[in-house]
Design an enzyme around this catalytic site. Structure first.
Site, PDB file in Angstrom:
ATOM      1  N   ALA A   1       0.808  -1.214   0.000  1.00 20.25           N
ATOM      2  CA  ALA A   1       0.000   0.000   0.000  1.00 20.25           C
ATOM      3  C   ALA A   1       0.843   1.268   0.000  1.00 20.25           C
ATOM      4  CB  ALA A   1      -0.944   0.009   1.209  1.00 20.25           C
ATOM      5  N   THR A   2       2.040   1.222   0.573  1.00 20.13           N
ATOM      6  CA  THR A   2       2.888   2.413   0.559  1.00 20.13           C
ATOM      7  C   THR A   2       3.231   2.804  -0.874  1.00 20.13           C
ATOM      8  OG1 THR A   2       3.820   2.010   2.751  1.00 20.13           O
ATOM      9  CG2 THR A   2       5.127   3.343   1.247  1.00 20.13           C
TER      10      THR A   2
ATOM     11  N   ASN B   1      -5.587   3.192  10.670  1.00 22.28           N
ATOM     12  CA  ASN B   1      -4.712   2.113  11.113  1.00 22.28           C
ATOM     13  C   ASN B   1      -4.419   2.138  12.608  1.00 22.28           C
ATOM     14  OD1 ASN B   1      -3.349   4.459   9.776  1.00 22.28           O
ATOM     15  ND2 ASN B   1      -1.580   3.653  10.872  1.00 22.28           N
TER      16      ASN B   1
ATOM     17  N   GLN C   1      -6.111  -1.247   5.740  1.00 17.74           N
ATOM     18  CA  GLN C   1      -6.671  -1.867   6.947  1.00 17.74           C
ATOM     19  C   GLN C   1      -8.032  -2.514   6.724  1.00 17.74           C
ATOM     20  OE1 GLN C   1      -5.597  -2.550   9.889  1.00 17.74           O
ATOM     21  NE2 GLN C   1      -3.641  -1.487   9.878  1.00 17.74           N
TER      22      GLN C   1
ATOM     23  N   SER D   1      -2.727  -3.605   0.626  1.00 15.96           N
ATOM     24  CA  SER D   1      -1.544  -4.334   1.086  1.00 15.96           C
ATOM     25  C   SER D   1      -1.924  -5.783   1.319  1.00 15.96           C
ATOM     26  CB  SER D   1      -1.017  -3.739   2.391  1.00 15.96           C
ATOM     27  OG  SER D   1       0.264  -3.190   2.240  1.00 15.96           O
TER      28      SER D   1
ATOM     29  N   HIS E   1      -0.407  -8.281   2.987  1.00 12.17           N
ATOM     30  CA  HIS E   1      -0.205  -8.951   4.269  1.00 12.17           C
ATOM     31  C   HIS E   1      -1.306  -8.659   5.278  1.00 12.17           C
ATOM     32  CE1 HIS E   1       1.729  -5.016   5.110  1.00 12.17           C
ATOM     33  NE2 HIS E   1       1.398  -5.240   6.365  1.00 12.17           N
TER      34      HIS E   1
ATOM     35  N   THR F   1       9.666  -7.238 -13.147  1.00  7.09           N
ATOM     36  CA  THR F   1       9.177  -8.615 -13.202  1.00  7.09           C
ATOM     37  C   THR F   1       8.215  -8.889 -12.052  1.00  7.09           C
ATOM     38  OG1 THR F   1      11.256  -9.330 -14.209  1.00  7.09           O
ATOM     39  CG2 THR F   1       9.875 -11.033 -13.193  1.00  7.09           C
TER      40      THR F   1
ATOM     41  N   CYS G   1       3.981   0.864  11.610  1.00  7.24           N
ATOM     42  CA  CYS G   1       4.794   1.871  10.927  1.00  7.24           C
ATOM     43  C   CYS G   1       5.172   3.027  11.832  1.00  7.24           C
ATOM     44  CB  CYS G   1       4.047   2.403   9.701  1.00  7.24           C
ATOM     45  SG  CYS G   1       3.673   1.118   8.505  1.00  7.24           S
TER      46      CYS G   1
END
Length: 353
Positions: free
Chosen positions: A48-49, A129, A157, A177, A179, A219, A304
């Protein structure tokens, strides 16, 4: 895909590449379903960053060219949004950050009233978040129906947990994101939704290849992409049981906070069921973290920001006093989390008070 189907998804002239390409496209479909997008609107990134940066900085040239140098966002955004916005101020852009009320949510009218004739972008996160408070992105999207302003949301989130708002057709850009939904770390996506058959006029941040429709060269990490696709599919399939599990833990967390005389930071009725931010009288967050380190993994902010001892910019923007900010702790969990012994946690915190 790391050992057997290890082909480059960009090499479609041989079977190894073709299988990897097919697996990547399947993942694109699995992710698109969650936000009611077209598979071609899913652009894979590292997380997401990167997606936030691409959404914000990628519109800069269009804004400069058309004299639209104003952006509206919120004071509680993730640093991955706030810092690119700050960078744009050095290029002649003006940024208005709307503050939330003490409930932790921004006011729709305040966001919409900040929009001007020269506004290029409105960026409002989906779920905060630090506090877990849902932001009114659907209502903001409704208010921009007749506007040509681009609308972006950092949905790291809430993706795969709070579904309906991200399906709004007026939401042009959505940062994800992997994860956060139990996909591998290091993969994410930017949803680039077409409006009136036109894609937002993004420019890539990197050059050196035509991958991801020219927006993100390099890639594809097929093993990560496939993991993200499967995580997205499972998030849909298991949505009800996941929510129920998270809500059961949340109930015990709130009961423990209440028993200790604590206060939740933000309106619990506006929160997702997997995050609680609270302050407990007489307790400093650093002392709590140290005291509970063998019982639970706990922080005083999101991952973060937990390395920083600066006061939370989110809680500051909410207008909370120094004591509440200093004593704030953030608890989060997921469908794979095992509930701790809340009696033991409460007893330990009681001894600290």
């Amino acid at each position: 895909h790391m050992v057997e189907d290890f082909g480059n998804a960009g090499s479609r002239t041989h079977e190894y590449g073709a299988r990897s390409a097919a697996a990547s496209e399947q993942a694109r479909k699995q992710i698109a379903v969650v936000v009611d997008a077209e598979p071609a609107e899913v652009i894979f990134t590292s997380g997401a960053t990167e997606s936030d940066n691409l959404a914000i900085l990628g519109l800069a040239s269009h804004g400069l060219e058309h004299g639209r140098r104003h952006i509206v966002s919120t004071a509680i955004e993730h640093k991955a949004v706030l810092e690119p916005l700050e960078a744009l101020t050095t290029r002649g852009f003006t940024v208005d950050l709307v503050s939330p009320n003490q409930s932790g949510a921004v006011d729709v009218a305040s966001v919409l009233s900040a929009v001007r004739d020269d506004t290029l972008l409105v960026s409002v996160m989906h779920v905060n978040n630090e506090t877990g408070i849902r932001q009114p992105i659907s209502e903001v999207a409704d208010g921009l129906t007749n506007s040509d302003v681009f609308l972006h949301s950092d949905a790291a989130q809430g993706f795969g947990k709070d579904f309906a708002p991200l399906c709004h057709p007026r939401l042009d850009l959505i940062s994800l994101s992997g994860h956060k939904t139990y996909a591998p770390k290091g993969v994410g996506a930017l949803i680039v939704r077409r409006r009136n058959r036109k894609r937002p006029p993004l420019e890539p941040l990197l050059v050196g290849g035509g991958q991801e429709r020219g927006l993100r060269p390099g890639t594809l990490p097929v093993h990560l992409v496939v993991g993200f696709g499967m995580a997205a599919e499972l998030a849909v399939q298991e949505a009800n049981e996941r929510r129920e599990h998270c809500e059961s833990i949340r109930y015990d967390v709130l009961e423990m906070i209440k028993a200790l005389g604590g206060v939740v930071n933000g309106n619990p009725n506006q929160s997702v069921p997997h995050i609680v931010n609270a302050s407990i009288p007489g307790l400093d967050s650093e002392a709590v973290i140290l005291a509970l380190r063998d019982l639970v993994s706990i922080s005083n902010g999101s991952a973060c920001t937990s390395a920083s001892y600066e006061p939370s910019h989110v809680l500051t923007a909410m207008g909370l006093d120094d004591d509440r900010r200093r004593g704030a702790i953030r608890l989060s969990w997921g469908p794979g989390s095992t509930a701790p012994d809340f009696g033991m946690l409460q007893a330990q915190l009681k001894r600290l008070q």
